[in-house]
Write an enzyme that holds these catalytic residues in place. Structure first.
Site, short mmCIF file in Angstrom:
data_model
loop_
_atom_site.label_atom_id
_atom_site.label_comp_id
_atom_site.label_asym_id
_atom_site.label_seq_id
_atom_site.Cartn_x
_atom_site.Cartn_y
_atom_site.Cartn_z
N LYS A 163 -3.27 -37.65 -40.67
CA LYS A 163 -3.77 -36.47 -39.95
C LYS A 163 -4.97 -35.91 -40.69
CE LYS A 163 -2.20 -33.26 -43.06
NZ LYS A 163 -3.07 -32.37 -43.88
N ASP B 143 4.67 -30.65 -43.55
CA ASP B 143 3.87 -31.41 -42.60
C ASP B 143 4.68 -32.42 -41.81
OD1 ASP B 143 1.60 -30.10 -43.47
OD2 ASP B 143 0.86 -31.75 -44.70
#
Length: 304
Positions: free
Chosen positions: A13, A141
């Site tokens: 990401k 995350d």
């Protein structure tokens, strides 16, 4: 009968926006971030195998014990299924491409991919919300990687609000020859007294999702002060034609957004230099992410 083997991709990401707010009572900072999934990925090969659980990886420096988030995810799933003793009858081979301590979420993505793969391999049939709850215990995350696409993250980053997918962009990642521990980045943020501006941190982060300029990351300045190579990489991306560039997460990777694959490829070639690792990749919509992150049998994976 051949041993069942699943192939699961664990995508990286970038953070299109990362605003850091006040420190909470639990020691974490309030965050307001826009996650964006990209095509750069690790690969996990998961197989039934008699004996104690075995985790392997050829990349130097990757721990293969209980400190690895893949190992923690296996333990979490094992406990969730109320299985006795230590995890067993499983092997996972981790093929790393996402650099460590880069702000790209590689370890967190590996953990999420492990949960998804085991849910199928062990026929656990856990619902998506059950996997997300488990993921949140592994790291801030990790839940994002069960969603993908473009997502607003609140709290520690684990409270997710899916957003309309940002326009597709070609991405060039530059990873300088330094690693940044997340705790160090936030410690430098605090040491620089940037938290004094916390009253202004509540930002329209979600509205930035359709803007390519500027990229906002409150950790970038304090990290760059200690590691000037971060600024050098960001400036090099802009000079190579990036529409916008900035550090992702707590660093040390820096990304640039490009309009065309040709422009991104040219920039990646131009930025290749001693000590820098460069990747040309692209953003993924949630639909594409769902398709690419889905576990598949090994034979089918070869055809993907």
């Amino acid at each position: 009968m051949a041993t069942p083997t699943l192939i699961v991709r664990a995508h990286a990401k970038i953070n299109l926006s990362l605003r850091v707010g006040p420190r909470r009572l639990d020691g974490f900072h309030e965050l307001r971030t826009v996650y964006q999934a990209i095509d750069l990925h690790d690969t996990l090969r998961m197989a039934d195998r008699k004996g104690p659980f075995a985790l392997s990886c050829r990349t130097p420096g990757i721990p293969l014990d209980t400190t690895n988030l893949v190992y923690k995810a296996v333990e979490a799933m094992w406990r969730r299924l109320a299985r006795a003793g230590e995890p067993r009858d499983l092997s996972i081979r981790l093929l790393k491409r996402i650099p460590s301590q880069a702000g790209l979420g590689g370890g967190s993505s590996d953990a999420a991919a492990t949960l998804v793969g085991l849910n199928r391999l062990w026929r656990a049939r856990l619902r998506h919300d059950e996997l997300v709850t488990m993921a949140a215990t592994l790291g801030s995350d990790v839940p994002f990687f069960l969603v993908g696409g473009t997502v607003l993250g609140l709290g520690r980053g684990e409270m997710l609000q899916p957003l309309p997918d940002a326009p597709s962009r070609e991405v060039v990642i530059v990873h300088p020859p330094v690693g940044i521990a997340t705790a160090d980045a936030y410690g430098w943020f605090d040491a620089d007294a940037r938290a004094a501006a916390a009253a202004t941190w509540v930002d329209t982060a979600a509205s930035r999702v359709r803007r390519t300029d500027p990229i906002v990351n409150d950790l970038e300045a304090p990290v760059e002060r200690r590691q000037p190579v971060i600024g050098a990489a960001r400036r090099a991306l802009v000079a190579a034609g990036a529409r916008a560039a900035g550090m992702t997460g707590s660093g040390s990777a820096v990304f640039g957004l490009f309009e065309t694959r040709r422009a991104a490829g040219g920039a990646a070639r131009a930025l290749t230099r001693a000590g820098w690792t460069v990747f040309a990749t692209r953003t993924l919509t949630r639909t594409n992410y769902d398709r690419r992150a889905k576990p598949v049998p090994r034979a089918r994976a070869a055809a993907r």
